[in-house]
Every structure is written in structure tokens, then in C-alpha cells.
Motif scaffolding. Structure first.
Motif, PDB file in Angstrom:
ATOM      1  N   VAL A 154       0.830  -1.208   0.000  1.00  0.00           N
ATOM      2  CA  VAL A 154       0.000   0.000   0.000  1.00  0.00           C
ATOM      3  C   VAL A 154       0.859   1.250   0.000  1.00  0.00           C
ATOM      4  N   ASP A 155       1.927   1.245   0.793  1.00  0.00           N
ATOM      5  CA  ASP A 155       2.796   2.421   0.843  1.00  0.00           C
ATOM      6  C   ASP A 155       3.497   2.657  -0.498  1.00  0.00           C
ATOM      7  N   ARG A 156       3.859   1.573  -1.204  1.00  0.00           N
ATOM      8  CA  ARG A 156       4.443   1.730  -2.542  1.00  0.00           C
ATOM      9  C   ARG A 156       3.407   2.299  -3.508  1.00  0.00           C
ATOM     10  N   ALA A 157       2.160   1.848  -3.372  1.00  0.00           N
ATOM     11  CA  ALA A 157       1.093   2.365  -4.229  1.00  0.00           C
ATOM     12  C   ALA A 157       0.832   3.838  -3.942  1.00  0.00           C
ATOM     13  N   ALA A 158       0.903   4.220  -2.675  1.00  0.00           N
ATOM     14  CA  ALA A 158       0.713   5.627  -2.321  1.00  0.00           C
ATOM     15  C   ALA A 158       1.817   6.484  -2.927  1.00  0.00           C
ATOM     16  N   ALA A 159       3.040   5.956  -2.931  1.00  0.00           N
ATOM     17  CA  ALA A 159       4.154   6.684  -3.545  1.00  0.00           C
ATOM     18  C   ALA A 159       3.930   6.849  -5.047  1.00  0.00           C
ATOM     19  N   ALA A 160       3.413   5.800  -5.695  1.00  0.00           N
ATOM     20  CA  ALA A 160       3.127   5.872  -7.125  1.00  0.00           C
ATOM     21  C   ALA A 160       2.021   6.881  -7.419  1.00  0.00           C
ATOM     22  N   LEU A 161       1.000   6.909  -6.590  1.00  0.00           N
ATOM     23  CA  LEU A 161      -0.072   7.897  -6.764  1.00  0.00           C
ATOM     24  C   LEU A 161       0.459   9.313  -6.584  1.00  0.00           C
TER      25      LEU A 161
ATOM     26  N   TRP B 193      -7.241   1.585  -2.746  1.00  0.00           N
ATOM     27  CA  TRP B 193      -8.163   2.233  -1.797  1.00  0.00           C
ATOM     28  C   TRP B 193      -7.418   2.642  -0.524  1.00  0.00           C
ATOM     29  N   LEU B 194      -6.624   1.730   0.015  1.00  0.00           N
ATOM     30  CA  LEU B 194      -5.886   2.033   1.243  1.00  0.00           C
ATOM     31  C   LEU B 194      -4.783   3.063   0.983  1.00  0.00           C
ATOM     32  N   ALA B 195      -4.214   3.040  -0.220  1.00  0.00           N
ATOM     33  CA  ALA B 195      -3.209   4.048  -0.568  1.00  0.00           C
ATOM     34  C   ALA B 195      -3.834   5.440  -0.625  1.00  0.00           C
ATOM     35  N   LEU B 196      -5.035   5.525  -1.147  1.00  0.00           N
ATOM     36  CA  LEU B 196      -5.751   6.805  -1.179  1.00  0.00           C
ATOM     37  C   LEU B 196      -6.076   7.267   0.230  1.00  0.00           C
ATOM     38  N   ALA B 197      -6.389   6.313   1.105  1.00  0.00           N
ATOM     39  CA  ALA B 197      -6.640   6.663   2.506  1.00  0.00           C
ATOM     40  C   ALA B 197      -5.386   7.270   3.134  1.00  0.00           C
ATOM     41  N   ARG B 198      -4.231   6.767   2.749  1.00  0.00           N
ATOM     42  CA  ARG B 198      -2.969   7.293   3.297  1.00  0.00           C
ATOM     43  C   ARG B 198      -2.745   8.737   2.881  1.00  0.00           C
ATOM     44  N   ILE B 199      -2.967   9.052   1.594  1.00  0.00           N
ATOM     45  CA  ILE B 199      -2.625  10.395   1.113  1.00  0.00           C
ATOM     46  C   ILE B 199      -3.766  11.398   1.287  1.00  0.00           C
TER      47      ILE B 199
END
Length: 543
Positions: free
Chosen positions: A61-68, A93-99
């Protein structure tokens, strides 16, 4: 059949759960789970046999958040995602929650017209779509998302677009910011067809997901380990189940495309103990495997089942079905306590008020009715929708003061149990899908040969209800000029498959109200058999 549930009075459970401290965001809750249960399995995808532990899921998820973040997604942005049950869906979805951004889930079964509608009315800034669904792209009219912000998940599909895998690779070493946890920040623009009219985007905050998930975690009244995500992740049920699993580090098991044919096999083969049963299971041939599972409890809104069907379901499949009454707008309003499932089955009750929810029955003037009297079921509480995005009028219409108006008719008995009488909204409930009649009618009226159309639900033993359409052709035209095949072909270009009419009947004219609306009550009351005399699109014949 499992029956060793915790025996707790519903009022005591309500008070206890409402006093529990909650994380301030879904991502914070996710981090807590990964810290508490790092080596427990978080999810498993059946079709690819892909599994992650909670610590591995957090890293993904954290890698996906970085990509977003590298893509340009920022706090407050709306990001549309159209996919089947693949790992990237919950990860994003969880990556979007992070950012601090919001997801706009788009139904993988939507027609191009409906995808256009979702992208434009949600003000989506980015669109991520699974490769096998890309055929919809060339049919979009409005092109609300420019190509540089359209990302394809997977290695197939048209060229010329950025691939999600490449974006994740390019984000190596990038650390996205973590949005300040805020329970009232919107996490989803969740489209729902549960109210009259075109689909509206419910603004669902982090608190909605945390409260809904905690409620389900507690009312199950038993310890769970492996839950079956047997609906599309597009729907709030699977999203809620993922957040629910975080409370005790449970595992969520996903089929790529949920079907009734694999349902029991998956329960057994993957040692699952929680699911949302499908009514179509009762239509399948009985097998010894029907009872070879380890399901402790299932959740479903089965209050609509006729007397005797609920007990027949549990006798055949040997697991209890917990009646829940809920909607996308507020999550869960009422439930039958787990230890009272057998006692109350076949009564049709939807149970007692859930934690964080106050439920009342009002008459048409907004006055609370007495016990035993029918009225509209209304719900209020914390962690509900913040309104319909971009639709202030619909938001105003949906509330009576602080109470959300469900549009459903019900009553409450002297014990405090609620009962659902019927759905008052202009909608067809087909195989767990809500089909707004106005959408089908609009599609029909867009056909030049049709001057007026009306759509009503008709009972069906498999899908609960089916869509029946009545059409009035323009003067001088006959069914021979405009046969059913032409009408259904037109509908297929504008409607998702689950919204397609099954039955069609021609009318020379409709009886109208003073405001020139079709009198649907008269259509529904014309005959005890509303199917006879119709053209059945599924059977391809006149009945």
C-alpha cells in the motif's frame, strides 16, 4: 451448525461498542493492524493464489501511495477505479486513505454511458482501469479524464497509456506524505442506486468505514479468522469487510468474479468462517459439500425472504444467517443479535438498532408513529454519509432534520424489534443489485420510436425481482415495425447488463396523473400475473 455466540443484550452491546475508542482514519487503523498482526494473512486472491500478510500488505500500500503521489494525486483529489476483484483494487483504496484522497469506485459492469456519468459527476481527476475492461474507453463520449491521467492496471489493453506497474516501479524510493488523520475526511464517493433517480455519489468519510466495520465486528458475537469477499470490491460490503478484518487481523478471501456456482466450493476449500449468502444458492442442486464448510455466521439482508425460506436456507447449508438492515448511506441501522438468530428467523424482523444508530418510524408529516403502526424508516447517528456529492437538492430531500429518510416502510413492535414492510422507492431489487426505474425508462425514451415508457418490478423466484418495461410507440408505429429485438439492442448500448429489462409489453397509451406521470400503481394492480402477455428477453419468446 455453529451456535456458540456471545450472549449479550443488544442495549448493553450498543453502550459498550459506542464507548470504544476508534482510530482517526482507515489508514491509521491499517497501520495499527500491521503492527499488531504483522505475520497473519491479510488477504488472499483465489484466481491468482496471491496472498499477503498484514505487514506485506502495508508495504504494498505504501508503494502504491508513492506511485499515486508521483502521478500527481494529492489530498482531496478524487480518483476513479474500475476493476474486478484484483489485488490492486483494495491496495489503491488504502493508498488513497494514506494520502487523504477519495476513491470513486466504478462498477466493472457499467456501460460507457454510465462510466461517463460517474467520471463527470464525481469530478474525478484520475482514472485507473483494469486492462480487461479497457474496451469501454473508446466508447466514452465526454473524455472527462485526459490520457496522461488515465492509468491501465495490467499488461494488456491499448497502447499509449501509462501502466500502473511502470508507475509503481518508477516510484521506488519515493515516500508519499501521510495525510493528517481526520475521521470526517471523505474517503469514498460511493455511487448508489438505492434511491429514486440516477445514481448519486455518497460522500462517505473515514468515520463511516470505521464505525460500520466495528459494528459488524462486534455483532458477529464470535471470533472470526477467514472471511469470504463474495461480492465485487466496487460495493461497500467488501470494503467494510476489509476494515472489519483489521480489528483482529483476519484474512479476506477474494474470488475475481463472484458467482453462485463456486460459492460453496470456496467456503469449503479455503476454510472460510464468514460470508454474505446469495439467494440463488437455493436454486442449485443439493450436494454433500453444502454442509462441509466451517462457516460460523453469515450476514445478509434477508428480511425480505418469505416465511419459511430463512429456516430452509440454514437447514440446507447449516450456517446461521444474521439479518441486517442497511444502506450505502448509513451502513447498518438494525441487526438481529447472533444468539437470537434461530429464535427470530422467519419472523421477517430486521432486528434492533445497531451501535451508533437511532432508528425511528415517522408518518408522512414527520410525526413518530405508535408501536405497531406503519411509517417510513428513518435513521440518524455518527459516521453516516456527509451528503450526495454535487447534489445539494438530493441531500436536502434525503433528510428529515438529522434523520436520513430510507424511503422504506416499516414498523416496530412492543419489544423494540423493527420489521420491513416494503420498499417505497421506484426501484427494482434484482439479484442484490438496485436498478432505478428512471434510468431504464430514460434509456427507453431515448429511442426515437418510443414516446413513453414505464418500468416496474415483477417478482422472480431466483433474482427476487425482475425488470419489466412497458413502451408506447410513436403514432403510426407497431410492434412489427419496432420488434422487441430492436428495443433490447438499443438498451444494451445504454445500460449495464444487470439493468436490462427482462420483460417487455407494448401499450397504445398510459393512464397519467395530473402531472403527466405514468400511473404505475395501476400497472402493478392490473393483474396477479404481470408476466403473462410479455416478451421474455431471456427466453426469447412471448409468454
Amino acid at each position: 451448525m455453529f451456535s456458540d455466540f456471545r450472549n449479550e443484550n443488544w442495549q448493553d452491546l450498543k453502550c459498550r461498542v459506542e464507548a470504544e475508542p476508534l482510530p482517526r482514519s482507515v489508514y491509521q487503523h491499517f497501520e495499527n493492524t500491521a503492527s499488531a498482526y504483522p505475520d497473519k494473512e491479510a488477504w488472499h486472491f483465489i484466481d491468482t493464489e496471491t496472498s499477503r500478510t498484514w505487514s506485506q500488505a502495508l508495504e504494498l500500500v505504501d508503494r502504491a501511495a508513492a506511485a499515486l503521489h508521483l502521478l500527481g494525486a494529492r489530498e482531496g483529489d478524487h480518483v476513479a477505479i474500475m476493476a474486478t476483484n484484483i489485488e490492486e483494487f483494495p491496495t489503491l483504496w488504502l493508498a488513497l486513505a494514506r494520502i487523504g484522497a477519495a476513491m470513486v469506485p466504478v462498477n466493472a459492469r457499467y456501460s460507457p454511458v454510465e462510466v461517463d456519468y460517474a467520471l463527470t459527476t464525481s469530478d474525478a481527476k484520475f482514472f485507473l482501469i483494469e486492462d480487461e475492461l479497457c474496451s469501454v474507453l473508446e466508447k466514452l463520449v465526454h473524455k472527462a479524464i485526459p490520457n496522461e491521467r488515465l492509468i491501465i492496471i495490467g499488461g494488456k489493453g491499448p497502447s499509449g497509456y501509462t501502466r500502473w506497474r511502470s508507475l509503481v516501479g518508477a516510484a521506488t524510493g519515493v515516500i508519499s506524505p501521510v495525510a493528517t488523520p481526520d475521521p470526517e475526511r471523505v474517503l469514498n464517493l460511493q455511487y448508489t442506486s438505492g434511491t429514486t433517480g440516477f445514481a448519486k455519489a455518497c460522500m462517505l468519510p473515514h468515520s463511516y468505514w470505521l464505525i460500520c466495520a466495528l459494528t459488524h465486528h462486534q455483532i458477529a458475537a464470535t471470533d472470526l479468522a477467514r472471511m469470504y469477499a463474495n461480492t465485487s470490491f466496487y460495493y461497500m460490503i467488501n470494503q467494510r469487510m476489509l476494515v472489519q478484518a483489521m480489528f483482529s487481523g483476519d484474512c479476506l478471501v477474494f474470488p475475481k468474479t463472484p458467482t453462485t456456482s463456486c460459492f460453496i466450493d470456496h467456503l469449503v476449500d479455503y476454510n472460510l468462517d464468514y460470508c454474505t449468502p446469495l439467494l440463488g444458492l437455493m436454486k442449485q442442486s443439493e450436494r454433500d459439500k453444502d454442509r462441509a464448510h466451517h462457516v460460523r455466521i453469515s450476514m445478509s439482508g434477508l428480511g425480505d425472504m418469505s416465511r419459511g425460506e430463512q429456516s430452509a436456507f440454514h437447514r440446507r447449508f447449516h450456517f446461521p444467517v444474521q439479518n441486517i438492515y442497511g444502506m450505502t448511506e448509513y451502513g447498518v441501522a438494525t441487526y438481529v443479535p447472533a444468539h437470537q438468530i434461530i429464535e427470530l428467523e422467519d419472523t421477517g424482523t430486521i432486528g434492533f438498532p445497531a451501535p451508533f444508530r437511532e432508528v425511528r418510524i415517522f408518518d408522512e408529516n414527520g410525526i413518530p408513529v405508535a408501536s405497531g403502526e406503519h411509517g417510513e424508516i428513518c435513521v440518524r447517528g455518527t459516521g453516516m454519509l456527509k451528503g450526495y456529492y454535487g447534489n445539494k437538492q438530493a441531500t436536502r430531500d434525503a433528510f428529515r432534520g438529522k434523520y436520513f429518510r430510507t424511503g422504506d416502510i416499516g414498523w416496530q413492535d412492543e419489544r423494540g424489534l423493527f420489521f420491513l414492510v416494503g420498499r417505497s422507492k421506484d426501484m427494482v431489487r434484482r439479484a442484490s443489485e438496485n436498478v432505478p426505474c428512471v434510468e431504464v425508462e430514460t434509456a427507453l425514451r431515448l429511442m426515437p420510436e418510443i414516446v413513453e415508457a414505464a418500468v416496474i418490478p415483477v417478482p422472480d423466484p431466483v433474482t427476487e425481482e425482475e425488470v419489466k418495461a412497458y413502451v408506447q410507440l410513436k403514432p403510426g408505429l407497431t410492434p412489427e415495425n419496432v420488434p422487441p429485438e430492436v428495443i433490447f439492442a438499443h438498451c444494451e448500448t445504454r445500460l449495464a447488463p444487470f439493468k436490462m429489462p427482462r420483460y417487455l409489453e407494448y401499450r397504445l397509451a398510459f393512464e397519467l396523473t395530473e402531472t403527466f406521470r405514468v400511473q404505475k400503481k395501476k400497472l402493478k394492480s392490473e393483474s396477479a400475473d404481470l408476466i403473462s402477455g410479455s416478451f421474455d428477453w431471456k427466453a426469447k419468446k412471448w409468454l
